[in-house]
Scaffold this motif. Sequence first.
Motif, PDB file in Angstrom:
ATOM      1  N   GLN A 262       7.196   3.147  -1.549  1.00  0.00           N
ATOM      2  CA  GLN A 262       6.673   3.490  -0.226  1.00  0.00           C
ATOM      3  C   GLN A 262       5.365   2.737  -0.039  1.00  0.00           C
ATOM      4  N   TRP A 263       5.302   1.978   1.052  1.00  0.00           N
ATOM      5  CA  TRP A 263       4.104   1.199   1.330  1.00  0.00           C
ATOM      6  C   TRP A 263       3.155   2.030   2.182  1.00  0.00           C
ATOM      7  N   VAL A 264       1.895   2.074   1.781  1.00  0.00           N
ATOM      8  CA  VAL A 264       0.906   2.863   2.497  1.00  0.00           C
ATOM      9  C   VAL A 264      -0.336   2.017   2.694  1.00  0.00           C
ATOM     10  N   SER A 265      -1.187   2.421   3.627  1.00  0.00           N
ATOM     11  CA  SER A 265      -2.482   1.768   3.834  1.00  0.00           C
ATOM     12  C   SER A 265      -3.537   2.558   3.082  1.00  0.00           C
ATOM     13  N   ALA A 266      -4.763   2.120   3.184  1.00  0.00           N
ATOM     14  CA  ALA A 266      -5.844   2.756   2.421  1.00  0.00           C
ATOM     15  C   ALA A 266      -6.010   4.226   2.771  1.00  0.00           C
TER      16      ALA A 266
ATOM     17  N   GLY B 183       9.485  10.962  -1.392  1.00  0.00           N
ATOM     18  CA  GLY B 183       9.040  12.104  -2.169  1.00  0.00           C
ATOM     19  C   GLY B 183       7.956  11.695  -3.132  1.00  0.00           C
ATOM     20  N   SER B 184       7.477  12.669  -3.872  1.00  0.00           N
ATOM     21  CA  SER B 184       6.362  12.403  -4.779  1.00  0.00           C
ATOM     22  C   SER B 184       6.727  11.471  -5.905  1.00  0.00           C
ATOM     23  N   ASP B 185       8.014  11.362  -6.238  1.00  0.00           N
ATOM     24  CA  ASP B 185       8.419  10.495  -7.330  1.00  0.00           C
ATOM     25  C   ASP B 185       8.454   9.026  -6.924  1.00  0.00           C
ATOM     26  N   THR B 186       8.396   8.743  -5.632  1.00  0.00           N
ATOM     27  CA  THR B 186       8.456   7.363  -5.161  1.00  0.00           C
ATOM     28  C   THR B 186       7.083   6.709  -5.294  1.00  0.00           C
ATOM     29  N   PRO B 187       6.981   5.589  -6.006  1.00  0.00           N
ATOM     30  CA  PRO B 187       5.677   4.912  -6.126  1.00  0.00           C
ATOM     31  C   PRO B 187       5.125   4.555  -4.754  1.00  0.00           C
TER      32      PRO B 187
ATOM     33  N   VAL C 146      -1.481 -11.927  -2.109  1.00  0.00           N
ATOM     34  CA  VAL C 146      -2.072 -10.593  -2.021  1.00  0.00           C
ATOM     35  C   VAL C 146      -2.041  -9.954  -3.407  1.00  0.00           C
ATOM     36  N   ARG C 147      -2.821  -8.897  -3.544  1.00  0.00           N
ATOM     37  CA  ARG C 147      -2.711  -8.041  -4.726  1.00  0.00           C
ATOM     38  C   ARG C 147      -1.970  -6.777  -4.319  1.00  0.00           C
ATOM     39  N   VAL C 148      -1.184  -6.227  -5.234  1.00  0.00           N
ATOM     40  CA  VAL C 148      -0.448  -4.990  -4.989  1.00  0.00           C
ATOM     41  C   VAL C 148      -1.085  -3.899  -5.829  1.00  0.00           C
ATOM     42  N   LEU C 149      -1.493  -2.811  -5.184  1.00  0.00           N
ATOM     43  CA  LEU C 149      -2.132  -1.676  -5.857  1.00  0.00           C
ATOM     44  C   LEU C 149      -1.231  -0.459  -5.770  1.00  0.00           C
ATOM     45  N   GLN C 150      -1.212   0.325  -6.842  1.00  0.00           N
ATOM     46  CA  GLN C 150      -0.419   1.556  -6.853  1.00  0.00           C
ATOM     47  C   GLN C 150      -1.353   2.749  -6.807  1.00  0.00           C
TER      48      GLN C 150
ATOM     49  N   SER D  29       9.428   8.469   9.489  1.00  0.00           N
ATOM     50  CA  SER D  29      10.127   8.691   8.232  1.00  0.00           C
ATOM     51  C   SER D  29       9.145   8.859   7.079  1.00  0.00           C
ATOM     52  N   GLY D  30       7.932   8.280   7.205  1.00  0.00           N
ATOM     53  CA  GLY D  30       6.952   8.374   6.143  1.00  0.00           C
ATOM     54  C   GLY D  30       7.277   7.544   4.933  1.00  0.00           C
ATOM     55  N   GLY D  31       8.332   6.768   4.970  1.00  0.00           N
ATOM     56  CA  GLY D  31       8.709   5.955   3.815  1.00  0.00           C
ATOM     57  C   GLY D  31       9.467   4.744   4.251  1.00  0.00           C
ATOM     58  N   GLN D  32       9.638   3.806   3.330  1.00  0.00           N
ATOM     59  CA  GLN D  32      10.357   2.562   3.655  1.00  0.00           C
ATOM     60  C   GLN D  32      11.804   2.863   3.944  1.00  0.00           C
ATOM     61  N   ALA D  33      12.333   2.175   4.952  1.00  0.00           N
ATOM     62  CA  ALA D  33      13.715   2.413   5.328  1.00  0.00           C
ATOM     63  C   ALA D  33      14.625   2.202   4.138  1.00  0.00           C
ATOM     64  N   GLY D  34      15.496   3.150   3.931  1.00  0.00           N
ATOM     65  CA  GLY D  34      16.482   3.005   2.863  1.00  0.00           C
ATOM     66  C   GLY D  34      15.952   3.397   1.503  1.00  0.00           C
ATOM     67  N   THR D  35      14.756   3.993   1.392  1.00  0.00           N
ATOM     68  CA  THR D  35      14.221   4.390   0.098  1.00  0.00           C
ATOM     69  C   THR D  35      14.063   5.889   0.054  1.00  0.00           C
ATOM     70  N   ALA D  36      13.907   6.385  -1.149  1.00  0.00           N
ATOM     71  CA  ALA D  36      13.692   7.815  -1.314  1.00  0.00           C
ATOM     72  C   ALA D  36      12.305   8.185  -0.787  1.00  0.00           C
TER      73      ALA D  36
END
Length: 584
Positions: A8-12, A32-36, A49-53, A23-30
Amino acid sequence: MYTLGPVQWVSADTEAVGTKKESGGQAGTADGSDTPRLMLAPTSHLGFVRVLQQPRPECTHTEPLPFSAQDVRQYCSEFELAVQPRAKLSIHGPAISYVKPQIHDEPHLASPHSKCGVALVDRILCLHVICWPSDEFFARCRESGWLPEAALNDIREFGLHLVPVGAPGSATEHLEWRWSFSRAEVITVLYLDQIPRSVIKTMKACTKCANLPGKMLKSYHIKTAVFWLCQAEAGHPRWSSVSQGILQVLDYLEKAYQTKELKCFYWKDINIMELMNRAERKASLKTVKHIRDNMKTLLIQSNWNLSQFLLQQPQPRLSQKEARIALTRHMVIYGVSLNQHLYFYFAKAHRVDAHIKFAAVSSKPAEVCRMFREYTSGWHMNKFLLHALMIAPEEVVEQVRLTKNESGIFEWDAAALLALLTEDDLKRVLKDPAAVRAWLKDQPETERPAGQPADLRTPRDLCDLLLNTPLLVSVLEACVTHYRQKMKELEKIIVPASDRFRWSFEGCREWMEQDALDSFFNTSDRFHTQLGVDSELAQRRHRYYMRLFSQLREDPAVRAEHNRLRNVMPDSWRLRHHVFRGNV
């Protein structure tokens, strides 16, 4: 490319980006809290770019941690080695490349489309982001209508991929990811005319054949140059030939390397040349000059029909005469070999099924089936013999004579072309030349079929056997072990099933309706003139065949099966509607 996820891609501020907000999440993805939860951070290099988790609920830290591109490549390498312990791995940019064990351990099994020791498979792990970093590509003035608006909208809506490779020399190179426009490139190529497509393919092949030191011409640079030239000409550059297009692309790239500027087609603020050092640009310029100066020879060598011969050459470069002879030999052998495959294949092909039904009600069904099979397969062999004649050296062409057969038709004598064949060539087409020669010699003259040679000592003997496909097949079945079984296995390769379903059902039906009017399907004339069937009877049988054909094309079950087969393959990049141009 293999997409990692779901993520799931999020902003700061934790608002989802590149996704539908509801949807709050990327289309076609789970979801929930388990989704990075990942976020993008800029770098000092445009296009990277850099990718941060973000921290997970169970994490003790509160700040996002970097998702390292270098670690991703390392994990991919370790996975490949675990699956294939004997594989030889190497890293090229974001790709993990490896050579299959049987290629470097058993060179004689190598594919004709790759050299021994050269990577055959690239694995690239990526991340899918439903966003686009710049609007310039979509806001660009396009009075010509290329690319189509629907294609542009689809490119924007699908988003981009991130691949694990950083900007060379960057302080955070091991952490950085690069924007990848691979899907957009595929769509762009699909909307090019045939000549620009061929220019890209041929220039890549010529670069490999040039075999110069250094990185030479990159495929990405070639495609970028073609795209910019095509945009200036509304996707239809005024190239009358592939060679003319290659020369224009070489001029474009030469200027780019000299001025150190080549803009990315999808984000023109990015200067691709900034990622090349002086030595790499010098090597690329040298390749441009080499291709321009040796284009005729390289075009001959780059023909894919020559690939098997190039693997066997003691040195990588051939003179123009050597290349012409090698290509002539291969054209002859390829035409003869393909004809054998098609001889088996067309006996059971879907086109011939209707003809067999038609033949069943005719007065000479066996002759009809044989007529269609030989007519269809023989056409392909004659085509490659003509190609061989066109490319053969002048002294060979001068030996070819034009003769008139019993039917009053003029034919070229192919003996001069077959005289070029070597013993290795005969092994390719006869499998076991010694066994074939022995079998021919052992046949009593009284039992020998018309046209069958008693030996293979002369070019005329080779013509009599190799160019008579039914006779050649019967001889090989009689003296070469397991020949028929091998040919049946090859039938599955001749015409890939996926190629039959590129068109919509309506498109296929329209094509078949038109095809039914041409000389191949004009059964009435062919039965009357070639088999001596009474004209009135031939026309009645032809009408009967057309009724069978109409029933087949109107059958709802046929339409349903056609559409099912067209949609059976996965399409994670959602390219099907571009390949089929909306006719799904």
